[in-house]
Design a protein around this motif. Structure first.
Motif, PDB file in Angstrom:
ATOM      1  N   UNK A 160     -50.700 -52.649  41.623  1.00 45.66           N
ATOM      2  CA  UNK A 160     -51.024 -53.901  40.946  1.00 45.66           C
ATOM      3  C   UNK A 160     -50.043 -54.164  39.809  1.00 45.66           C
ATOM      4  N   UNK A 161     -49.689 -53.114  39.055  1.00 46.96           N
ATOM      5  CA  UNK A 161     -48.725 -53.283  37.975  1.00 46.96           C
ATOM      6  C   UNK A 161     -47.362 -53.724  38.483  1.00 46.96           C
ATOM      7  N   UNK A 162     -46.912 -53.139  39.585  1.00 51.60           N
ATOM      8  CA  UNK A 162     -45.621 -53.546  40.153  1.00 51.60           C
ATOM      9  C   UNK A 162     -45.672 -55.006  40.602  1.00 51.60           C
ATOM     10  N   UNK A 163     -46.751 -55.385  41.284  1.00 45.89           N
ATOM     11  CA  UNK A 163     -46.874 -56.757  41.775  1.00 45.89           C
ATOM     12  C   UNK A 163     -46.986 -57.755  40.627  1.00 45.89           C
ATOM     13  N   UNK A 164     -47.661 -57.365  39.554  1.00 46.93           N
ATOM     14  CA  UNK A 164     -47.780 -58.248  38.390  1.00 46.93           C
ATOM     15  C   UNK A 164     -46.399 -58.540  37.804  1.00 46.93           C
ATOM     16  N   UNK A 165     -45.572 -57.510  37.687  1.00 51.07           N
ATOM     17  CA  UNK A 165     -44.202 -57.716  37.199  1.00 51.07           C
ATOM     18  C   UNK A 165     -43.428 -58.641  38.133  1.00 51.07           C
ATOM     19  N   UNK A 166     -43.532 -58.393  39.416  1.00 52.81           N
ATOM     20  CA  UNK A 166     -42.780 -59.189  40.390  1.00 52.81           C
ATOM     21  C   UNK A 166     -43.260 -60.638  40.420  1.00 52.81           C
ATOM     22  N   UNK A 167     -44.577 -60.833  40.327  1.00 58.68           N
ATOM     23  CA  UNK A 167     -45.120 -62.194  40.317  1.00 58.68           C
ATOM     24  C   UNK A 167     -44.667 -62.975  39.093  1.00 58.68           C
ATOM     25  N   UNK A 168     -44.385 -62.249  38.009  1.00 57.46           N
ATOM     26  CA  UNK A 168     -43.920 -62.893  36.773  1.00 57.46           C
ATOM     27  C   UNK A 168     -42.401 -63.064  36.750  1.00 57.46           C
ATOM     28  N   UNK A 169     -41.731 -62.678  37.845  1.00 54.85           N
ATOM     29  CA  UNK A 169     -40.279 -62.831  37.924  1.00 54.85           C
ATOM     30  C   UNK A 169     -39.510 -61.672  37.316  1.00 54.85           C
ATOM     31  N   UNK A 170     -40.217 -60.599  36.964  1.00 53.04           N
ATOM     32  CA  UNK A 170     -39.558 -59.440  36.363  1.00 53.04           C
ATOM     33  C   UNK A 170     -39.272 -58.376  37.422  1.00 53.04           C
ATOM     34  N   UNK A 199     -42.413 -53.668  45.836  1.00 49.99           N
ATOM     35  CA  UNK A 199     -43.427 -52.776  45.249  1.00 49.99           C
ATOM     36  C   UNK A 199     -43.491 -51.451  46.003  1.00 49.99           C
ATOM     37  N   UNK A 200     -43.367 -51.492  47.333  1.00 46.68           N
ATOM     38  CA  UNK A 200     -43.387 -50.265  48.126  1.00 46.68           C
ATOM     39  C   UNK A 200     -42.239 -49.338  47.744  1.00 46.68           C
ATOM     40  N   UNK A 201     -41.050 -49.907  47.546  1.00 45.60           N
ATOM     41  CA  UNK A 201     -39.902 -49.077  47.165  1.00 45.60           C
ATOM     42  C   UNK A 201     -40.022 -48.571  45.728  1.00 45.60           C
ATOM     43  N   UNK A 202     -40.749 -49.291  44.893  1.00 43.81           N
ATOM     44  CA  UNK A 202     -40.995 -48.785  43.546  1.00 43.81           C
ATOM     45  C   UNK A 202     -41.880 -47.558  43.612  1.00 43.81           C
ATOM     46  N   UNK A 203     -42.862 -47.586  44.480  1.00 37.81           N
ATOM     47  CA  UNK A 203     -43.786 -46.455  44.650  1.00 37.81           C
ATOM     48  C   UNK A 203     -43.080 -45.277  45.324  1.00 37.81           C
ATOM     49  N   UNK A 272     -59.865 -67.293  43.779  1.00 38.18           N
ATOM     50  CA  UNK A 272     -60.168 -67.136  45.197  1.00 38.18           C
ATOM     51  C   UNK A 272     -59.735 -68.387  45.952  1.00 38.18           C
ATOM     52  N   UNK A 273     -58.827 -68.203  46.919  1.00 37.43           N
ATOM     53  CA  UNK A 273     -58.339 -69.323  47.718  1.00 37.43           C
ATOM     54  C   UNK A 273     -58.253 -68.895  49.177  1.00 37.43           C
ATOM     55  N   UNK A 274     -59.089 -69.473  50.027  1.00 38.29           N
ATOM     56  CA  UNK A 274     -59.109 -69.184  51.458  1.00 38.29           C
ATOM     57  C   UNK A 274     -59.264 -67.690  51.733  1.00 38.29           C
ATOM     58  N   UNK A 275     -60.179 -67.075  51.004  1.00 36.90           N
ATOM     59  CA  UNK A 275     -60.516 -65.680  51.242  1.00 36.90           C
ATOM     60  C   UNK A 275     -59.612 -64.663  50.576  1.00 36.90           C
ATOM     61  N   UNK A 276     -58.609 -65.116  49.808  1.00 35.68           N
ATOM     62  CA  UNK A 276     -57.670 -64.202  49.154  1.00 35.68           C
ATOM     63  C   UNK A 276     -57.490 -64.621  47.696  1.00 35.68           C
ATOM     64  N   UNK A 277     -57.412 -63.630  46.793  1.00 38.66           N
ATOM     65  CA  UNK A 277     -57.131 -63.945  45.399  1.00 38.66           C
ATOM     66  C   UNK A 277     -55.646 -64.229  45.224  1.00 38.66           C
ATOM     67  N   UNK A 278     -55.340 -65.318  44.543  1.00 39.67           N
ATOM     68  CA  UNK A 278     -53.950 -65.698  44.291  1.00 39.67           C
ATOM     69  C   UNK A 278     -53.736 -65.811  42.788  1.00 39.67           C
ATOM     70  N   UNK A 279     -52.480 -65.878  42.408  1.00 39.22           N
ATOM     71  CA  UNK A 279     -52.149 -66.037  40.992  1.00 39.22           C
ATOM     72  C   UNK A 279     -51.901 -64.711  40.330  1.00 39.22           C
ATOM     73  N   UNK A 280     -52.320 -64.618  39.092  1.00 40.84           N
ATOM     74  CA  UNK A 280     -52.045 -63.463  38.266  1.00 40.84           C
ATOM     75  C   UNK A 280     -51.431 -63.941  36.972  1.00 40.84           C
ATOM     76  N   UNK A 281     -52.188 -64.777  36.246  1.00 45.40           N
ATOM     77  CA  UNK A 281     -51.676 -65.428  35.042  1.00 45.40           C
ATOM     78  C   UNK A 281     -52.505 -65.032  33.823  1.00 45.40           C
TER      79      UNK A 281
END
Length: 349
Positions: A160-170, A199-203, A272-281
């Protein structure tokens, strides 16, 4: 070429023909990183696009009962395991801890198998390092992450931490970023085309044996996650999405379409959008049908996630509920349960 002995059958006139013996099977390949036996690849994957984002963050409809049935199907030791530190079954922890960080339980099953073989093993070997989280290639495992539940929670929070960074453009903590070329430890030159792959390669910074273009053949690497995930995806009739909302680990329930939840894992808002959580703001979306924010606690002097239970007087417990409202929870101190479910955390006087 070796020859086998000819064995005569009864009656004597029917003698078994004696042909050449096949060559001895090749020795199994042992993963240099995990010590697990690498299975022969039936499908190879694009090292630049190992999984889709929805593969890592989806699976909102998967239930503990489904995971339990899958573990039993696979003959897993985990099918009969309850973590003493949490008092919960392995299946419950896989779903609960994954969803609390908006990570797919199906991805987590693949991660556990790739790191420790526990999903398909009937023994408890590697239980304390089930997801390899906090266990770098160059040293032993960090003691704070030892234990099955802690391993699942650690792996989910890391992703989740890796994806949060990536979603923010970092870039992630180790420098992986979508659309940017970087060398893996194989080495291979990889340009991730989506957040999931970065994120997979970060792990696990190895391509490994299951990619088309490049990869160390004696290492499973991140390509192994793609191989196991896609095999598991079709091995059981999963409910990958919910028809009428999204399951939230923070709320510990399925919330309606359009709901917004401030995640207990990183305090970011997702909808929640169409069964999946989106965003991260950091800012709450403006079009929430219902929201589950942190509640401000005067007694604690800070805000706490939904379902948190706090004792505010000698006789009164309260629990953080929808819209940031505190609700009386008279039994929380003894049962650990309030009007909106199991206490996320409990703070007695």
């Amino acid at each position: 070429m070796k020859l086998r002995l000819c064995v005569l059958l009864v009656p004597a006139l029917l003698a078994a023909s004696c042909g050449p013996l096949d060559e001895s099977p090749a020795e199994p390949v042992i993963d240099e990183l995990t010590g697990q036996v690498l299975q022969e690849a039936t499908t190879k994957y694009d090292m630049h696009r190992l999984l889709e984002n929805s593969d890592v963050t989806g699976g909102t409809g998967i239930t503990p009962a489904q995971v339990q049935a899958f573990l039993q199907q696979q003959g897993s030791y985990l099918a009969g395991y309850t973590d003493p530190a949490y008092g919960k079954t392995a299946a419950t922890l896989i779903v609960e801890r994954s969803r609390a960080s908006n990570i797919s339980p199906l991805y987590m099953l693949a991660r556990i198998q790739g790191e420790s073989s526990l999903i398909q093993s009937g023994t408890s070997t590697n239980l304390s390092k089930a997801t390899g989280c906090g266990c770098p290639d160059t040293s032993g495992c960090d003691a704070q992450y030892v234990g099955f539940g802690k391993q699942v929670e650690c792996a989910a929070k890391k992703m989740r931490g890796y994806l949060t960074d990536l979603e923010a453009g970092r870039a992630t903590i180790s420098g992986w970023k979508t659309g940017v070329t970087k060398s893996t430890s194989d080495p291979c030159s990889v340009k991730p085309v989506n957040h999931a792959t970065a994120a997979l390669y970060t792990y696990t910074p190895w391509v490994g044996a299951y990619a088309i273009q490049c990869g160390r053949t004696t290492v499973g690497g991140s390509s192994l996650m793609a191989s196991i995930y896609n095999r598991y995806k079709t091995a059981y009739p999963w409910t990958l999405t919910t028809a009428e909302g999204c399951y939230s680990g923070t709320v510990d329930a399925t919330v309606p379409e359009g709901s917004c939840v401030q995640s207990s894992s990183d305090a970011l808002w997702r909808q929640c959008s169409q069964g999946v959580f989106i965003g991260g703001t950091t800012a709450k979306p403006s079009n929430c049908n219902v929201s589950f924010p942190y509640c401000a606690s005067t007694r604690l002097g800070r805000s706490v996630p939904t379902r948190t239970c706090v004792q505010v007087s000698s006789t009164l417990w309260q629990q953080c509920g929808a819209e940031g409202a505190w609700r009386d929870a008279p039994g929380a101190g003894t049962t650990g349960v309030g009007p909106v479910g199991t206490c996320y955390a409990a703070y007695p006087l």
